[in-house]
Motif scaffolding. Sequence first.
Motif, mmCIF file in Angstrom:
data_model
loop_
_atom_site.group_PDB
_atom_site.id
_atom_site.type_symbol
_atom_site.label_atom_id
_atom_site.label_comp_id
_atom_site.label_asym_id
_atom_site.label_seq_id
_atom_site.Cartn_x
_atom_site.Cartn_y
_atom_site.Cartn_z
ATOM 1 N N ASP A 9 22.570 122.376 27.980
ATOM 2 C CA ASP A 9 21.613 121.376 27.500
ATOM 3 C C ASP A 9 21.363 120.333 28.594
ATOM 4 N N THR A 11 19.854 117.716 30.900
ATOM 5 C CA THR A 11 18.851 116.728 30.512
ATOM 6 C C THR A 11 17.562 116.855 31.302
ATOM 7 N N ARG A 16 16.371 123.953 28.657
ATOM 8 C CA ARG A 16 17.588 123.498 27.994
ATOM 9 C C ARG A 16 17.651 124.047 26.559
ATOM 10 N N ARG A 120 25.647 113.010 33.555
ATOM 11 C CA ARG A 120 24.364 112.638 32.961
ATOM 12 C C ARG A 120 23.359 113.785 33.021
ATOM 13 N N THR A 185 12.217 117.199 26.993
ATOM 14 C CA THR A 185 13.527 116.904 27.568
ATOM 15 C C THR A 185 13.781 115.408 27.469
ATOM 16 N N PRO A 186 15.046 114.983 27.521
ATOM 17 C CA PRO A 186 15.347 113.544 27.460
ATOM 18 C C PRO A 186 14.717 112.749 28.601
#
Length: 242
Positions: A9, A11, A16, A120, A185-186
């Motif tokens: 997953d 970021t 992801r 991160r 995505t984030p």
Amino acid sequence: YTSTYCRNDCTFCYYRRSNVLLPRYRKKNAEVITAIRHLAEQGIHLIDLTMGEDPVFFTESTKGFDALVELVADVQSTTGLPVMISPGVVSDGVLQKLSIAGATWYACYQETHNREHFRRLRPGQSYKKRMDTKRRARAIGLLVEEGLLCGIGETDRDLVESILQMRTMDVDQVRVMTFIPQPQTPLKDWPAVSDRRELITMAVMRLAFPDLLIPASLDVRGLNGLRERLRAGANVVTSIVP
């Protein structure tokens, strides 16, 4: 790209696991061989079988990778070209099988060598396991490619320390790529940056690694971007075939 499924997953990555809106695929071996035969006829020098950590491979035994091992053998016997594989963090047994089948290269990008920044970018993944897998791949005779992602919150010091870290790894190809924000995505709203940071880092890599391969991607900025990267120190041209 032979598969767009991934169990991770990350970021920054469009593929992801959490991106449920993405239409995914797994190419059948026959499809891949047909495409690769055509590419070989066009005069390319290396076949890169690109994928994420496809969960179908990661069973309790190494047999989950048998289809990939078979594909590597078929590609090598069909074209006689070097084969690069990027199945992610795998066991020694899988690395051995892929090497015996004809894989020459193992690509596994750390993206950063700052452990906090790594967490991160790659939540839930082990920094050490990823590094150790590359070292084990090199120990069994595979050529190794390491890669960095820039323009995604790293500092100048992070980039310098990554280059210093790569000097200890006995790698054969190093690359740097500019982060491009991806939907779903984030980091989709992350401000895009120019290529300048990538070009400067590539030039420093050429000074630090005068004898290594450094790829320039044709896909992001087209021929003009390719020209800039070759001038910065790249000596390999790569392109993605979906």
